[in-house]
Enzyme design. Structure first.
Site, PDB file in Angstrom:
ATOM      1  N   ARG A  42       0.824  -1.217   0.000  1.00 34.36           N
ATOM      2  CA  ARG A  42       0.000   0.000   0.000  1.00 34.36           C
ATOM      3  C   ARG A  42       0.855   1.264   0.000  1.00 34.36           C
ATOM      4  NH1 ARG A  42      -4.706  -2.465   3.987  1.00 34.36           N
ATOM      5  NH2 ARG A  42      -5.984  -3.228   2.267  1.00 34.36           N
ATOM      6  N   LYS A 203     -19.699 -18.056  -0.568  1.00 32.45           N
ATOM      7  CA  LYS A 203     -21.155 -17.945  -0.399  1.00 32.45           C
ATOM      8  C   LYS A 203     -21.832 -16.981  -1.352  1.00 32.45           C
ATOM      9  CE  LYS A 203     -21.532 -19.165   4.432  1.00 32.45           C
ATOM     10  NZ  LYS A 203     -21.959 -18.665   5.743  1.00 32.45           N
ATOM     11  N   GLY A 361      -9.581 -10.308  -1.778  1.00 29.79           N
ATOM     12  CA  GLY A 361      -8.443 -10.814  -1.013  1.00 29.79           C
ATOM     13  C   GLY A 361      -8.015 -12.206  -1.448  1.00 29.79           C
ATOM     14  N   GLY A 384     -13.285  -4.157  -0.036  1.00 31.90           N
ATOM     15  CA  GLY A 384     -14.676  -3.708   0.035  1.00 31.90           C
ATOM     16  C   GLY A 384     -15.052  -2.722  -1.062  1.00 31.90           C
TER      17      GLY A 384
HETATM   18  P1  ADP Z   1     -12.532 -13.037  -2.249  1.00 27.28           P
HETATM   19  O1  ADP Z   1     -11.785 -12.848  -0.946  1.00 27.28           O
HETATM   20  O2  ADP Z   1     -11.608 -13.062  -3.417  1.00 27.28           O
HETATM   21  O3  ADP Z   1     -13.664 -12.064  -2.409  1.00 27.28           O
HETATM   22  P2  ADP Z   1     -14.198 -15.112  -1.119  1.00 27.28           P
HETATM   23  O4  ADP Z   1     -13.738 -14.729   0.244  1.00 27.28           O
HETATM   24  O5  ADP Z   1     -15.592 -14.801  -1.479  1.00 27.28           O
HETATM   25  O6  ADP Z   1     -13.184 -14.512  -2.226  1.00 27.28           O
HETATM   26  O7  ADP Z   1     -14.055 -16.680  -1.318  1.00 27.28           O
HETATM   27  C1  ADP Z   1     -12.865 -17.405  -1.120  1.00 27.28           C
HETATM   28  C2  ADP Z   1     -13.117 -18.650  -0.319  1.00 27.28           C
HETATM   29  O8  ADP Z   1     -14.076 -19.503  -0.939  1.00 27.28           O
HETATM   30  C3  ADP Z   1     -11.842 -19.470  -0.207  1.00 27.28           C
HETATM   31  O9  ADP Z   1     -11.496 -19.563   1.156  1.00 27.28           O
HETATM   32  C4  ADP Z   1     -12.226 -20.823  -0.781  1.00 27.28           C
HETATM   33  O10 ADP Z   1     -11.655 -21.916  -0.081  1.00 27.28           O
HETATM   34  C5  ADP Z   1     -13.726 -20.832  -0.633  1.00 27.28           C
HETATM   35  N1  ADP Z   1     -14.341 -21.785  -1.564  1.00 27.28           N
HETATM   36  C6  ADP Z   1     -14.296 -21.782  -2.892  1.00 27.28           C
HETATM   37  N2  ADP Z   1     -14.940 -22.836  -3.414  1.00 27.28           N
HETATM   38  C7  ADP Z   1     -15.422 -23.551  -2.369  1.00 27.28           C
HETATM   39  C8  ADP Z   1     -16.180 -24.763  -2.247  1.00 27.28           C
HETATM   40  N3  ADP Z   1     -16.571 -25.441  -3.334  1.00 27.28           N
HETATM   41  N4  ADP Z   1     -16.495 -25.195  -1.012  1.00 27.28           N
HETATM   42  C9  ADP Z   1     -16.086 -24.507   0.067  1.00 27.28           C
HETATM   43  N5  ADP Z   1     -15.368 -23.354   0.036  1.00 27.28           N
HETATM   44  C10 ADP Z   1     -15.041 -22.881  -1.173  1.00 27.28           C
END
Ligand code: ADP
Ligand code: MG
Length: 403
Positions: A42, A203, A361, A384
């Site tokens: 950063r 999710k 992230g 965010g």
């Molecule tokens: P970002 O931080 O890039 O926005 P998210 O936090 O929404 O991404 O999602 C990342 C998480 O989703 C990771 O920890 C990954 O392990 C989990 N994930 C991805 N696919 C699955 C799955 N099929 N079942 C459980 N967890 C999952």
């Protein structure tokens, strides 16, 4: 994209900035361990703006927040802790000022010579910061001539130093803010078509607004990760023990219908990698059709056939926005689909046939793990703010810069 002023117009507006005082909002919310900065990304992002202004002879006052002190001074959250790390990156001495407004700042400005740099205290020590109190903004502005916002990552907040100051001083986007806005505009604001979006991660509930917005914007929506399970289940697929939000069946179907109505093709995996345990290289690992998942199995990645088809989708697109991994990429071999698609996107970008923008992230971690990040057109580390931009929201810190 609404028009905003950049540092290019500084001279036309203000004349010679030599000796003028610049308030520069940056992101110094740095990861720290045992009092030491563990990642200076950063600081490096803010470097071009700081050096440009300093080079023009401005007295540069850096404004930033650190942690969540909730409007009170806290010795463990003072920005004095990051001065050493900032000096190291800038290769220049930096003064620390334990206030953000008032006579102490005025005296410091008097001591600073043209081109000198100071870090003011953690803006969130003052209650007016998060309340966007106009009196606080006025008091901060009283010691300066102009304002530069170089913290896109804080632009989704309407705070005194991210929004309020732009209303009381001539306001400009810094170079890092400008690069981010230009990249994001190329990806969704004014993209070359066809446009693909990858939305993955754990999710649906955390990215509902993103999905709803994207179906109206893109030609291809690739849904992966845990959230794909919710869509598969809504379509009547038995996803066994997979992470799945069954209560969002109606919402998932609404999103699919909205996609249909606006001509957006939704891609869900049709083969998947499953296992009975949530662990790396589990003994029960297998690849199967989505209709063959057993009751005691979990879907942890998109399958190789799906990954290849998705690669072909990208080959026919000109623009890609990516947020969220396609599988539980932290554990081998559930990183395979994410790595394969990331490599395809990186290669297409390097060839010049794709503009690729990614953020989030875990997404950034996954793209680094795939060795693909450096070939992407732009990687946002804004968290965010990046997600709110993907939701189609107007970010207050950006809106305030618009002329
Ligand atoms: P970002 O931080 O890039 O926005 P998210 O936090 O929404 O991404 O999602 C990342 C998480 O989703 C990771 O920890 C990954 O392990 C989990 N994930 C991805 N696919 C699955 C799955 N099929 N079942 C459980 N967890 C999952
Ligand atoms: Mg995450």
């Amino acid at each position: 994209m609404s028009a905003f002023k950049t540092l290019d117009t500084l001279g036309d507006d203000l004349g010679d900035v030599n000796g003028k005082v610049a308030l520069v909002r940056v992101d110094l919310n740095l990861p720290m361990q045992d009092g030491a900065v563990t990642d200076d990304t950063r600081i490096r992002a803010a470097l071009p703006t700081i050096l440009e202004l300093s080079g023009k002879g401005a007295k540069v006052l850096l404004l930033a927040h650190f942690g969540r002190p909730k409007g009170e001074r806290s010795s463990t959250m003072s920005l004095s802790m990051v001065v050493g790390a900032v000096e190291k990156v800038l290769g220049k001495e930096v003064m620390f000022v334990p206030e953000i407004a008032g006579p102490v700042v005025a005296q410091s400005v008097g001591i600073l010579r043209a081109g000198d740099i100071a870090i003011l205290e953690n803006t969130r020590f003052w209650k007016g910061e998060e309340k966007n109190d106009p009196e606080l903004a006025q008091a901060i502005a009283a010691n300066a001539d102009f304002y530069v916002n170089d913290a896109f990552s804080a632009a989704h907040r309407a705070h005194a130093t991210t929004e309020g100051l732009a209303r009381v001083l001539p306001a400009y986007a810094g170079r890092s803010m400008q690069a981010e806005l230009e990249a994001l505009d190329k990806a969704l604001g004014n993209p070359e078509k066809p446009v693909a979006a990858v939305v993955g991660g754990a999710k649906v509930s955390s990215k509902l607004e993103v999905l709803k917005h994207l179906v109206t914007m893109v030609d291809h929506l690739i849904i992966g990760g845990g959230m794909a399970n919710t869509f598969l289940a809504a379509k009547g697929v038995d996803v066994g023990k997979s992470l799945c939000e069954h209560d969002l069946t109606d919402t998932a179907n609404e999103i699919l219908a909205a996609a249909d109505a606006s001509g957006c093709t939704v891609h869900l995996p049709y083969d998947v990698v499953v296992s009975k345990e949530f662990a790396a290289n589990p003994p029960s690992l297998r690849t199967c059709n989505v209709h063959e998942v057993e009751a005691d199995e979990m879907i942890l990645d998109a399958g190789p056939a799906a990954a290849e088809t998705l690669g072909d989708v990208l080959k026919n697109c000109r623009t890609l926005v990516w947020n969220g991994p396609l599988g539980a990429f932290e554990m081998a071999p559930f990183d395979a689909a994410t790595v394969a698609l990331a490599k395809t996107a990186a290669a297409l970008t390097a060839e010049g046939s794709l503009v690729s923008v990614a953020g989030g992230g875990d997404t950034v971690a996954a793209l680094n793990h795939a060795g693909a990040a450096q070939d992407f057109t732009y990687i946002s580390t804004a968290g965010g703010a990046f997600l709110e931009w993907m939701e189609g929201k107007e970010l207050p810190g950006v809106a305030a810069l618009s002329a």
